[in-house]
Write a protein that holds these residues in place. Structure first.
Motif, PDB file in Angstrom:
ATOM      1  N   ALA A 204     134.316  40.131 -11.918  1.00  0.00           N
ATOM      2  CA  ALA A 204     135.036  41.130 -12.716  1.00  0.00           C
ATOM      3  C   ALA A 204     134.512  41.217 -14.145  1.00  0.00           C
ATOM      4  N   TYR A 205     134.040  40.072 -14.687  1.00  0.00           N
ATOM      5  CA  TYR A 205     133.625  40.046 -16.099  1.00  0.00           C
ATOM      6  C   TYR A 205     132.125  39.798 -16.278  1.00  0.00           C
ATOM      7  N   HIS A 206     131.387  39.963 -15.217  1.00  0.00           N
ATOM      8  CA  HIS A 206     129.942  39.781 -15.313  1.00  0.00           C
ATOM      9  C   HIS A 206     129.357  40.741 -16.352  1.00  0.00           C
ATOM     10  N   ALA A 224     132.346  34.068 -18.807  1.00  0.00           N
ATOM     11  CA  ALA A 224     133.556  33.346 -19.235  1.00  0.00           C
ATOM     12  C   ALA A 224     133.991  33.790 -20.624  1.00  0.00           C
ATOM     13  N   ALA A 225     133.019  34.008 -21.539  1.00  0.00           N
ATOM     14  CA  ALA A 225     133.337  34.458 -22.895  1.00  0.00           C
ATOM     15  C   ALA A 225     133.928  35.856 -22.862  1.00  0.00           C
ATOM     16  N   ASN A 226     133.408  36.714 -21.976  1.00  0.00           N
ATOM     17  CA  ASN A 226     133.923  38.075 -21.831  1.00  0.00           C
ATOM     18  C   ASN A 226     135.367  38.047 -21.324  1.00  0.00           C
ATOM     19  N   TYR A 227     135.645  37.172 -20.369  1.00  0.00           N
ATOM     20  CA  TYR A 227     137.004  37.012 -19.840  1.00  0.00           C
ATOM     21  C   TYR A 227     137.945  36.484 -20.926  1.00  0.00           C
ATOM     22  N   MET A 235     136.733  33.176 -27.064  1.00  0.00           N
ATOM     23  CA  MET A 235     136.651  31.819 -26.524  1.00  0.00           C
ATOM     24  C   MET A 235     137.017  30.807 -27.602  1.00  0.00           C
ATOM     25  N   ASP A 236     136.900  31.212 -28.855  1.00  0.00           N
ATOM     26  CA  ASP A 236     137.272  30.306 -29.948  1.00  0.00           C
ATOM     27  C   ASP A 236     138.757  29.973 -29.925  1.00  0.00           C
ATOM     28  N   ASN A 237     139.548  30.834 -29.296  1.00  0.00           N
ATOM     29  CA  ASN A 237     140.995  30.613 -29.255  1.00  0.00           C
ATOM     30  C   ASN A 237     141.428  29.776 -28.050  1.00  0.00           C
TER      31      ASN A 237
END
Length: 242
Positions: A204-206, A224-227, A235-237
């Protein structure tokens, strides 16, 4: 005194009778000549008309000849004009065809030149891009840095620190890591890779331009960062299971 004759043939002098005869013949001849030159009243009108008509007929004949000559000249002039017009038309067509062919050649040469110039510029640009393209190390540091460059080009937020921190917590930096015991594994979709992403989430987030292999380090990090950006803002959060 005796008479002597002139040497040669002697011709006796004409007698009186002979003189009369010669004079009569001369008179008759003159009369006949005068008669022939002075026509009688019966023929005078006809001869006068003939004499008067002669100049008119001569003029008409001359006029007819001149008309024929003028007609011939006119026909020749018309033929010359037609021939010249035909030649001018043929010359104009030939010139137009030659100009069109020359323009076509010029356009083709210009297009070929432009194509060659564009190809040269493209090669130079590719060469410059290749020279500027960073070379990433095939390790965790290189994977994170490459992912960050892709994220930046796609507008996905995240920092080196945020990515590194979550990678160490999730997989200890092992791109082949796989969780076989959590709920995802129980449901048949185990978490895998550096940031422990399940296949549905990865699909889904590729991020376009990265590998479609979920175990690929850069593709796993970037998806993963996009998700995380979609769910948590960045991703920092993320500081725990996500």
């Amino acid at each position: 005194m005796s008479k002597h004759s002139t040497p040669g043939h002697s011709r006796p002098a004409p007698t009186k009778t002979q003189k009369f005869t010669i004079a009569g013949v001369a008179t008759l001849g003159a009369a006949a000549l005068a008669f022939s030159l002075v026509p009688g009243s019966a023929d005078a009108g006809t001869q006068t008309q003939s004499l008067e008509a002669a100049p008119v007929a001569f003029k008409q004949n001359v006029d007819a000849q001149q008309a024929v000559h003028a007609g011939v000249i006119k026909q020749q002039t018309s033929a010359d004009k037609q021939a010249k017009a035909a030649k001018d038309t043929a010359d104009a067509k030939a010139k137009a065809a030659a100009d069109a062919a020359a323009k076509k050649r010029a356009d083709e040469e210009a297009a070929a030149k432009k194509k060659a110039e564009d190809e040269r510029k493209a090669k130079e640009a590719a060469s410059r891009a290749a020279a500027r393209k960073p070379v990433y190390a095939n390790n965790l540091d290189g994977w994170i840095r490459q992912s960050l460059d892709i994220m930046k080009s796609k507008g996905i937020p995240g920092s080196y620190e945020g990515l590194h921190r979550n990678i160490i917590r999730e997989s200890a930096g092992d791109p082949n890591a796989k969780n076989g015991w959590d709920i995802n594994a129980i449901n048949g979709t185990p978490s895998v890779g550096l940031l422990q992403v399940i296949q549905p989430t990865f699909d889904a987030y590729h991020v376009e331009g990265t590998s479609t292999n979920i175990y690929d380090p850069v593709a796993n990090i970037t998806a993963a960062a996009n998700y995380a950006a979609d769910r948590y803002g960045s991703m920092d959060n993320v500081n725990g299971a996500y």
